[in-house]
Design a protein around this motif. Structure first.
Motif, PDB file in Angstrom:
ATOM      1  N   PRO A  30      -6.700   9.646  -8.397  1.00  0.00           N
ATOM      2  CA  PRO A  30      -7.594  10.093  -9.465  1.00  0.00           C
ATOM      3  C   PRO A  30      -7.005  11.087 -10.457  1.00  0.00           C
ATOM      4  O   PRO A  30      -7.473  11.175 -11.587  1.00  0.00           O
ATOM      5  CB  PRO A  30      -8.780  10.702  -8.722  1.00  0.00           C
ATOM      6  CG  PRO A  30      -8.377  10.839  -7.320  1.00  0.00           C
ATOM      7  CD  PRO A  30      -7.207   9.953  -7.075  1.00  0.00           C
ATOM      8  N   HIS A  31      -5.960  11.811 -10.065  1.00  0.00           N
ATOM      9  CA  HIS A  31      -5.388  12.819 -10.958  1.00  0.00           C
ATOM     10  C   HIS A  31      -3.984  12.438 -11.409  1.00  0.00           C
ATOM     11  O   HIS A  31      -3.227  13.295 -11.879  1.00  0.00           O
ATOM     12  CB  HIS A  31      -5.395  14.182 -10.256  1.00  0.00           C
ATOM     13  CG  HIS A  31      -6.734  14.525  -9.690  1.00  0.00           C
ATOM     14  ND1 HIS A  31      -7.784  14.955 -10.462  1.00  0.00           N
ATOM     15  CD2 HIS A  31      -7.212  14.449  -8.420  1.00  0.00           C
ATOM     16  CE1 HIS A  31      -8.843  15.153  -9.703  1.00  0.00           C
ATOM     17  NE2 HIS A  31      -8.528  14.848  -8.452  1.00  0.00           N
ATOM     18  N   SER A  32      -3.630  11.170 -11.307  1.00  0.00           N
ATOM     19  CA  SER A  32      -2.312  10.688 -11.688  1.00  0.00           C
ATOM     20  C   SER A  32      -2.100  10.815 -13.193  1.00  0.00           C
ATOM     21  O   SER A  32      -3.039  10.730 -13.984  1.00  0.00           O
ATOM     22  CB  SER A  32      -2.168   9.217 -11.275  1.00  0.00           C
ATOM     23  OG  SER A  32      -0.962   8.670 -11.774  1.00  0.00           O
ATOM     24  N   ALA A  33      -0.840  10.947 -13.580  1.00  0.00           N
ATOM     25  CA  ALA A  33      -0.495  10.922 -15.002  1.00  0.00           C
ATOM     26  C   ALA A  33      -0.590   9.505 -15.556  1.00  0.00           C
ATOM     27  O   ALA A  33      -0.711   9.309 -16.764  1.00  0.00           O
ATOM     28  CB  ALA A  33       0.913  11.476 -15.199  1.00  0.00           C
ATOM     29  N   ASP A  34      -0.543   8.504 -14.668  1.00  0.00           N
ATOM     30  CA  ASP A  34      -0.607   7.097 -15.067  1.00  0.00           C
ATOM     31  C   ASP A  34      -2.063   6.644 -15.137  1.00  0.00           C
ATOM     32  O   ASP A  34      -2.736   6.586 -14.103  1.00  0.00           O
ATOM     33  CB  ASP A  34       0.159   6.254 -14.053  1.00  0.00           C
ATOM     34  CG  ASP A  34       0.045   4.762 -14.294  1.00  0.00           C
ATOM     35  OD1 ASP A  34      -0.239   4.351 -15.436  1.00  0.00           O
ATOM     36  OD2 ASP A  34       0.252   4.004 -13.324  1.00  0.00           O
ATOM     37  N   PRO A  35      -2.569   6.307 -16.338  1.00  0.00           N
ATOM     38  CA  PRO A  35      -3.979   5.903 -16.452  1.00  0.00           C
ATOM     39  C   PRO A  35      -4.357   4.721 -15.553  1.00  0.00           C
ATOM     40  O   PRO A  35      -5.467   4.672 -15.033  1.00  0.00           O
ATOM     41  CB  PRO A  35      -4.128   5.529 -17.931  1.00  0.00           C
ATOM     42  CG  PRO A  35      -3.009   6.219 -18.628  1.00  0.00           C
ATOM     43  CD  PRO A  35      -1.896   6.324 -17.629  1.00  0.00           C
ATOM     44  N   ALA A  36      -3.444   3.777 -15.340  1.00  0.00           N
ATOM     45  CA  ALA A  36      -3.752   2.617 -14.496  1.00  0.00           C
ATOM     46  C   ALA A  36      -3.959   3.019 -13.039  1.00  0.00           C
ATOM     47  O   ALA A  36      -4.663   2.338 -12.300  1.00  0.00           O
ATOM     48  CB  ALA A  36      -2.640   1.572 -14.599  1.00  0.00           C
ATOM     49  N   SER A  37      -3.358   4.126 -12.621  1.00  0.00           N
ATOM     50  CA  SER A  37      -3.503   4.591 -11.239  1.00  0.00           C
ATOM     51  C   SER A  37      -4.759   5.422 -11.021  1.00  0.00           C
ATOM     52  O   SER A  37      -5.181   5.619  -9.890  1.00  0.00           O
ATOM     53  CB  SER A  37      -2.279   5.428 -10.838  1.00  0.00           C
ATOM     54  OG  SER A  37      -1.120   4.631 -10.837  1.00  0.00           O
ATOM     55  N   ARG A  38      -5.371   5.909 -12.121  1.00  0.00           N
ATOM     56  CA  ARG A  38      -6.557   6.771 -12.011  1.00  0.00           C
ATOM     57  C   ARG A  38      -7.843   5.999 -11.771  1.00  0.00           C
ATOM     58  O   ARG A  38      -8.897   6.605 -11.581  1.00  0.00           O
ATOM     59  CB  ARG A  38      -6.715   7.627 -13.278  1.00  0.00           C
ATOM     60  CG  ARG A  38      -5.674   8.714 -13.386  1.00  0.00           C
ATOM     61  CD  ARG A  38      -6.028   9.736 -14.448  1.00  0.00           C
ATOM     62  NE  ARG A  38      -6.147   9.182 -15.767  1.00  0.00           N
ATOM     63  CZ  ARG A  38      -5.264   9.319 -16.743  1.00  0.00           C
ATOM     64  NH1 ARG A  38      -4.151   9.997 -16.528  1.00  0.00           N
ATOM     65  NH2 ARG A  38      -5.470   8.795 -17.921  1.00  0.00           N
ATOM     66  N   VAL A  39      -7.782   4.672 -11.808  1.00  0.00           N
ATOM     67  CA  VAL A  39      -8.950   3.842 -11.526  1.00  0.00           C
ATOM     68  C   VAL A  39      -8.611   2.977 -10.311  1.00  0.00           C
ATOM     69  O   VAL A  39      -7.438   2.731 -10.029  1.00  0.00           O
ATOM     70  CB  VAL A  39      -9.338   2.957 -12.743  1.00  0.00           C
ATOM     71  CG1 VAL A  39      -9.777   3.822 -13.910  1.00  0.00           C
ATOM     72  CG2 VAL A  39      -8.199   2.049 -13.153  1.00  0.00           C
ATOM     73  N   PRO A  40      -9.614   2.515  -9.556  1.00  0.00           N
ATOM     74  CA  PRO A  40      -9.294   1.658  -8.411  1.00  0.00           C
ATOM     75  C   PRO A  40      -8.436   0.470  -8.840  1.00  0.00           C
ATOM     76  O   PRO A  40      -8.679  -0.156  -9.869  1.00  0.00           O
ATOM     77  CB  PRO A  40     -10.671   1.216  -7.912  1.00  0.00           C
ATOM     78  CG  PRO A  40     -11.575   2.350  -8.296  1.00  0.00           C
ATOM     79  CD  PRO A  40     -11.053   2.784  -9.650  1.00  0.00           C
ATOM     80  N   HIS A  41      -7.413   0.206  -8.044  1.00  0.00           N
ATOM     81  CA  HIS A  41      -6.460  -0.861  -8.335  1.00  0.00           C
ATOM     82  C   HIS A  41      -5.841  -1.333  -7.020  1.00  0.00           C
ATOM     83  O   HIS A  41      -6.072  -0.747  -5.967  1.00  0.00           O
ATOM     84  CB  HIS A  41      -5.357  -0.359  -9.288  1.00  0.00           C
ATOM     85  CG  HIS A  41      -4.536   0.750  -8.690  1.00  0.00           C
ATOM     86  ND1 HIS A  41      -4.924   2.079  -8.767  1.00  0.00           N
ATOM     87  CD2 HIS A  41      -3.390   0.741  -7.971  1.00  0.00           C
ATOM     88  CE1 HIS A  41      -4.032   2.831  -8.147  1.00  0.00           C
ATOM     89  NE2 HIS A  41      -3.089   2.032  -7.641  1.00  0.00           N
ATOM     90  N   VAL A  42      -5.053  -2.372  -7.125  1.00  0.00           N
ATOM     91  CA  VAL A  42      -4.274  -2.862  -5.990  1.00  0.00           C
ATOM     92  C   VAL A  42      -2.819  -2.894  -6.426  1.00  0.00           C
ATOM     93  O   VAL A  42      -2.505  -3.332  -7.529  1.00  0.00           O
ATOM     94  CB  VAL A  42      -4.740  -4.273  -5.555  1.00  0.00           C
ATOM     95  CG1 VAL A  42      -3.762  -4.896  -4.563  1.00  0.00           C
ATOM     96  CG2 VAL A  42      -6.136  -4.210  -4.955  1.00  0.00           C
ATOM     97  N   ALA A  43      -1.945  -2.403  -5.569  1.00  0.00           N
ATOM     98  CA  ALA A  43      -0.510  -2.575  -5.753  1.00  0.00           C
ATOM     99  C   ALA A  43      -0.038  -3.378  -4.548  1.00  0.00           C
ATOM    100  O   ALA A  43      -0.430  -3.103  -3.418  1.00  0.00           O
ATOM    101  CB  ALA A  43       0.214  -1.240  -5.834  1.00  0.00           C
ATOM    102  N   VAL A  44       0.773  -4.384  -4.803  1.00  0.00           N
ATOM    103  CA  VAL A  44       1.244  -5.269  -3.739  1.00  0.00           C
ATOM    104  C   VAL A  44       2.721  -4.995  -3.504  1.00  0.00           C
ATOM    105  O   VAL A  44       3.515  -4.982  -4.439  1.00  0.00           O
ATOM    106  CB  VAL A  44       1.036  -6.754  -4.119  1.00  0.00           C
ATOM    107  CG1 VAL A  44       1.587  -7.668  -3.032  1.00  0.00           C
ATOM    108  CG2 VAL A  44      -0.438  -7.038  -4.371  1.00  0.00           C
ATOM    109  N   GLN A  45       3.065  -4.759  -2.249  1.00  0.00           N
ATOM    110  CA  GLN A  45       4.467  -4.594  -1.869  1.00  0.00           C
ATOM    111  C   GLN A  45       4.969  -5.963  -1.410  1.00  0.00           C
ATOM    112  O   GLN A  45       4.565  -6.463  -0.367  1.00  0.00           O
ATOM    113  CB  GLN A  45       4.596  -3.556  -0.745  1.00  0.00           C
ATOM    114  CG  GLN A  45       6.002  -3.331  -0.316  1.00  0.00           C
ATOM    115  CD  GLN A  45       6.136  -2.262   0.756  1.00  0.00           C
ATOM    116  OE1 GLN A  45       7.107  -1.558   0.754  1.00  0.00           O
ATOM    117  NE2 GLN A  45       5.200  -2.138   1.676  1.00  0.00           N
TER     118      GLN A  45
END
Length: 135
Positions: free
Chosen positions: A68-83
């Motif tokens: 929620p406090h990331s500098a990256d706007p895409a990370s500040r909202v619920p998301h999925v990152a796939v490894q």
């Protein structure tokens, strides 16, 4: 939770968050280091570099996440990152981007299924041809 530099902050977990925030609440924390994540979906496949015996590698790890406090706007909202494999991640994906990724992976799975059918036919042909070989 105590903030790095002093003061406190109240962080409310989303209902799906399964992260253990013990270290966040017991140690001074930079707010941008607070993550909320769901349980991780994961699977392992044995992989090799041809020089070593196959070893299990985690592939297609994924979880719901928000920083929620990331500098990256895409990370500040619920998301999925796939490894995809260990230490190789997508950028944070929104609903449509995750759908596109799923479609891409599903298409590749269809290609692998077609290749499996070709392999079965090639093995059957090979077996038949090998029976006719005279040593």
């Amino acid at each position: 939770m105590p903030k790095q530099g002093g003061g406190t902050h109240v962080e409310v977990c989303p209902p799906w968050c399964t992260t253990d925030h013990t270290s966040d609440t017991s140690n001074p924390t930079f707010l941008e280091d607070v993550w909320h994540q769901s349980d991780v979906t994961r699977t392992e496949i044995e992989l090799t570099n041809d020089a070593d015996a196959p070893v299990p590698w985690t592939v297609l790890d994924a979880c719901l996440s928000v920083i929620p406090h990331s500098a990256d706007p895409a990370s500040r909202v619920p998301h999925v990152a796939v490894q995809f494999v260990e230490e190789v991640w997508t950028n944070p994906l929104d609903v449509n981007e995750l759908g596109q990724l799923i479609d891409t992976v599903a298409a590749q799975l269809d290609n692998l299924r077609a290749l499996q059918r070709k392999l079965a036919a090639a093995r059957a042909e090979w077996s038949t041809a090998a029976k006719g070989v005279v040593a």
